[in-house]
Enzyme design. Sequence first.
Site, PDB file in Angstrom:
ATOM      1  N   GLU A 288      76.153  39.659 -60.314  1.00 16.28           N
ATOM      2  CA  GLU A 288      74.856  39.370 -60.922  1.00 16.28           C
ATOM      3  C   GLU A 288      74.446  40.656 -61.634  1.00 16.28           C
ATOM      4  OE1 GLU A 288      71.563  39.212 -62.261  1.00 16.28           O
ATOM      5  OE2 GLU A 288      70.866  39.752 -60.250  1.00 16.28           O
TER       6      GLU A 288
ATOM      7  N   CYS B 296      66.195  42.472 -64.070  1.00 14.01           N
ATOM      8  CA  CYS B 296      67.258  42.043 -64.983  1.00 14.01           C
ATOM      9  C   CYS B 296      66.856  40.804 -65.768  1.00 14.01           C
ATOM     10  CB  CYS B 296      68.552  41.798 -64.215  1.00 14.01           C
ATOM     11  SG  CYS B 296      68.362  40.653 -62.824  1.00 14.01           S
TER      12      CYS B 296
ATOM     13  N   GLU C 207      69.964  46.942 -72.437  1.00 12.15           N
ATOM     14  CA  GLU C 207      69.023  46.775 -71.338  1.00 12.15           C
ATOM     15  C   GLU C 207      68.336  48.109 -71.066  1.00 12.15           C
ATOM     16  OE1 GLU C 207      69.020  44.350 -67.194  1.00 12.15           O
ATOM     17  OE2 GLU C 207      70.574  45.882 -67.371  1.00 12.15           O
TER      18      GLU C 207
ATOM     19  N   LYS D 164      76.359  47.640 -48.437  1.00 13.82           N
ATOM     20  CA  LYS D 164      76.112  48.972 -48.977  1.00 13.82           C
ATOM     21  C   LYS D 164      74.937  48.878 -49.942  1.00 13.82           C
ATOM     22  CE  LYS D 164      77.097  51.168 -52.613  1.00 13.82           C
ATOM     23  NZ  LYS D 164      75.848  51.981 -52.774  1.00 13.82           N
TER      24      LYS D 164
END
Length: 480
Positions: A249, A282, A382, A174
């Site tokens: 992750e 990231c 972040e 997906k």
Amino acid sequence: MLEKKYFYIDGKWVAPAANVELPVIDPSTEQACAVISIGNASDADRAVEAARVAFDGWSRTDAAERLHLVERLLEIYKRRAPEMASMISLEMGAPIDMALSDQVGAGTYHIENFIRAFRDFEFERRLGPHAPNDRILMDPIGVVGLITPWNWPMNQVTLKVVPALLAGCTMVLKPSEIAPLSSTLFAEYVNEAGFPKGVFNLVNGDGEGVGTRLSSHPDVDMISFTGSTRAGIAISRAAAETLKRVSLELGGKGANLVFADADPSAVKRGVLHCFHNTGQSCNAPTRMLVERPIYDHVVSEATKIAEAVTIDAAHNPGKHIGPLASEAQFQKVQEMIKKGIDEGARLVVGGLGRPKGHQTGYFVRPTVFADVNNQMAIAREEIFGPVLSIIPFESEEEAIAIANDTPYGLTNYVQSTDGARRNRVAARLRSGMIEMNGQPRGAGSPFGGIKSSGRAREGGVFGIEEFLESKAVSGWASSQ
């Protein structure tokens, strides 16, 4: 406008269970460039069933056969690379040249590294000379659900699909509904390569629908997810009922420790790395920690480097950064820049609003804050945009403490010409990866973090082993 409304299930393209459409937005123009279907639990169930039926046969194929098919997939991937670059540029805004070299190139790199690692991979291992009749068998874990993000589409698809295929797993992919076109094209590659039906399946959808169903499905043995920490927590909760393996992750807030003896290119390298892919990585070094004697010089140099960064539409050739991938990401980055200003950080480059000449599209101004402290939101959260926070430090001990004072633990960076210091600092930094003096990690090195950055290890031998279970066997009859 492209129409990509079908899903790839059981070796063929099939219509969704319900007619729910979603436009894909070109972030350079804010206009719809394609339309996809959004799947539901019924679509996910169909795909899982196909994968479950295919698992028994695929898991028992000879490893050489699986390797041959992946090598064929690599040939197709490389031959059709320009198509893939166009799709990625269109759906998430990577500049076309960068999309071909870096975005598509990352997929080539990972597939090649998995092939290299797999050639010497052992599925049957000896426990040791003390137990000559014991064996450790590495078995494919089963049906895996793969949920991938929009920021590096093929990087993440290849890091999950290829090792799962080599391990002998069957799967349902997906992709992000923001950037689904590249994964649909990848499904064409899988089909052309000739993998058996049901081994690879693709269902488009959102996290609440298809993502949640895959995470909670009793016939899915593992979920491998890359994305936000918030979503990773939700997936872990959904998966808990079935006790499936969850490989995550997640986000990062990398610290880049620049010591006074850093090499002359360290600052430029750090700024450009932070802004690469419009800051949507990231592992970006978004906190630049600078030793006090060179602090003013570094701020001045970072300012000049950021001012020289050019912005343009993703479809145009050249070395520039493109737009953010979506309106939601644009709004988030604007909010974080405002927080930095409101908290008293010194804005030296960029700021709120779109860059001059780009009033349409999700373009943002490359932004640098100085005099940041590690308790400010821009240093702790972040941002996922081209925003750099510069923080001073007085000593090695303080630099390590600041770097480790974060909920994240993905990648940290060290810039120093003192080898003993580099090794000493790297040993104490709390993260899954450390890169020093601009030297990239070697091929097959595991990618992954600790703490709120998740616990996945992707790439090379480590990435293949993520999709395997160890089985201990005694009384093994050695071959004559």
